[in-house]
Design an enzyme around this catalytic site. Structure first.
Site, mmCIF file in Angstrom:
data_model
loop_
_atom_site.group_PDB
_atom_site.id
_atom_site.type_symbol
_atom_site.label_atom_id
_atom_site.label_comp_id
_atom_site.label_asym_id
_atom_site.label_seq_id
_atom_site.Cartn_x
_atom_site.Cartn_y
_atom_site.Cartn_z
ATOM 1 C CG HIS A 38 58.527 -61.882 -35.062
ATOM 2 N ND1 HIS A 38 57.623 -62.761 -35.629
ATOM 3 C CD2 HIS A 38 57.900 -60.667 -35.064
ATOM 4 C CE1 HIS A 38 56.522 -62.104 -35.964
ATOM 5 N NE2 HIS A 38 56.662 -60.834 -35.625
ATOM 6 C CG HIS A 50 56.428 -57.906 -33.369
ATOM 7 N ND1 HIS A 50 56.385 -57.735 -34.740
ATOM 8 C CD2 HIS A 50 57.271 -56.948 -32.895
ATOM 9 C CE1 HIS A 50 57.175 -56.717 -35.066
ATOM 10 N NE2 HIS A 50 57.717 -56.235 -33.971
ATOM 11 C CG ASP A 66 51.175 -60.053 -33.579
ATOM 12 O OD1 ASP A 66 52.254 -59.505 -33.289
ATOM 13 O OD2 ASP A 66 50.817 -60.254 -34.754
ATOM 14 C CG HIS A 67 54.166 -63.183 -33.998
ATOM 15 N ND1 HIS A 67 53.921 -64.007 -35.073
ATOM 16 C CD2 HIS A 67 53.695 -61.958 -34.348
ATOM 17 C CE1 HIS A 67 53.348 -63.295 -36.043
ATOM 18 N NE2 HIS A 67 53.194 -62.055 -35.629
ATOM 19 C CG HIS A 75 58.389 -58.123 -39.184
ATOM 20 N ND1 HIS A 75 57.458 -57.179 -39.537
ATOM 21 C CD2 HIS A 75 57.879 -58.757 -38.088
ATOM 22 C CE1 HIS A 75 56.428 -57.241 -38.692
ATOM 23 N NE2 HIS A 75 56.669 -58.184 -37.806
ATOM 24 C CG ASP A 127 54.311 -61.041 -38.608
ATOM 25 O OD1 ASP A 127 53.493 -61.951 -38.877
ATOM 26 O OD2 ASP A 127 54.138 -60.232 -37.680
ATOM 27 C CG HIS A 175 49.417 -61.166 -39.520
ATOM 28 N ND1 HIS A 175 48.644 -60.649 -38.511
ATOM 29 C CD2 HIS A 175 50.695 -61.184 -39.049
ATOM 30 C CE1 HIS A 175 49.410 -60.353 -37.468
ATOM 31 N NE2 HIS A 175 50.663 -60.674 -37.764
HETATM 32 FE FE FE Z 1 52.400 -60.325 -36.453
HETATM 33 ZN ZN ZN Z 2 55.383 -59.088 -36.259
#
Ligand code: FE
Ligand code: ZN
Length: 249
Positions: A56, A58, A60-61, A113, A132, A170
Site C-alpha cells: 500500500h 503509506h 512506511d511501506h 486500511h 497492514d 508491524h
Molecule cells: Fe504501516
Molecule cells: Zn499502513
C-alpha cells in the site's frame, strides 16, 4: 519451490522483508519502510534486488521505493495508489499474479486500511505478505475504507489455509494482546497473550503468525462470536475496531 524469507526490524516498529526464490535466485523486498535498512539486509545476504513489492502507499511501506530502485535497479510492483508518494513500474490489483522466478504470488485485494491495499499470497509455499491488513492478534486501522470493506478483506485472508505463514508489517502484538484480553476471555487467547508478553520480554519477534492461530485468537476475526448485540458480522467487526481505536490499555 522454496522461498527464503529474511525478516528484520526497522523504523520504530516495522518489519522489513527480503525474499529469494531459491530455484532462480530472483529476489524481492516486501515494501520499503527504510531504504538504508533494506539495502543493508541485501548486503548481509549478498543479494541483488530484482523487485520491490508494495502492499500500500503509506510512507512506511513505499517511502524507500525511489532510493532502493536507484541503488539496485529493481522493478517496482504495487497498487496504483503507490504513485501518490512514490515511483511505480507495474500496477497490480486483485486477481493479478506476480512471478518471482518459479514462485507465483496471487494478488488479493484487501482494501480498508487504504483503499488499494493488497496482499501477496504464495499458495505453493503457503506464505502471505499482508502489509497492514492483518496483524498478530490485531488488524490495521480503517483509514480509507469502511468497516464492511475491511471485514470482507479480513475474511478473504481468513479463508486461506490455516497453515499459511502470515508476515505482518508491524510488531504491535503486545498492545494487540492487551486489547484482545480485554474483550475475549477465551483460554486460548489468554495463553497466547502470556506467550506474547514473554516473547517480547525476551526481545523476540511475534511475527510471523499463521492464519489458523489468528482465527483462534484474533479478536477482529472473532468479532461475530464476541458481539453482545445481534447484527451483521461487519457491524460486530466495526464495533471491535472502534473499541480498539479508543483503547488505552
Ligand atoms: Fe504501516
Ligand atoms: Zn499502513
Amino acid at each position: 519451490m522454496t522461498l527464503t524469507v529474511r525478516q528484520f526490524p526497522c523504523l520504530s516498529d516495522n518489519y522489513g522483508f527480503i525474499i529469494r526464490d531459491d530455484a532462480s535466485g530472483q529476489t524481492a523486498c516486501i515494501d520499503t519502510p527504510d531504504a538504508g535498512a533494506v539495502l543493508a539486509a541485501l548486503k548481509t545476504e549478498s543479494w541483488g534486488l530484482d523487485f520491490i513489492l508494495n502492499t500500500h502507499w503509506h510512507p512506511d511501506h513505499a517511502g524507500g521505493n525511489a532510493e532502493i530502485k536507484a541503488a539496485t535497479g529493481a522493478m517496482i510492483v504495487g497498487p496504483a495508489e503507490v504513485t501518490r508518494i512514490a515511483p511505480l513500474d507495474r500496477t497490480v490489483a486483485d486477481g493479478d499474479t506476480v512471478d518471482l522466478g518459479e514462485t507465483r504470488f496471487e494478488v488479493i485485494g484487501c482494501g480498508g486500511h487504504t483503499l488499494g491495499h493488497i496482499t501477496y499470497f504464495d499458495d505453493a509455499d503457503r506464505i502471505a505478505f499482508v502489509g497492514d491488513t492483518l496483524f498478530a492478534m490485531g488488524c490495521g486501522r480503517v483509514f480509507e475504507g469502511t468497516a464492511e470493506q475491511m471485514w470482507t478483506s479480513l475474511q478473504r485472508l481468513a479463508a486461506l489455509p490455516d497453515e499459511t505463514t502470515v508476515y505482518c508489517a508491524h510488531e504491535y502484538t503486545a498492545s494487540n494482546a492487551r486489547f484482545a484480553l480485554s474483550v475475549d476471555k477465551d483460554s486460548v487467547v489468554k495463553a497466547r497473550t502470556e506467550a506474547v508478553f514473554a516473547a517480547r520480554q525476551r526481545g523476540e519477534p511475534t511475527v510471523p503468525t499463521t492464519i489458523g492461530l489468528e482465527k483462534a485468537t484474533n479478536p477482529f476475526l472473532r468479532a461475530p462470536l464476541l458481539a453482545t448485540a445481534g447484527g451483521r458480522d461487519y457491524e460486530a467487526f466495526g464495533a471491535i475496531r472502534s473499541a480498539k481505536d479508543n483503547f488505552r490499555g
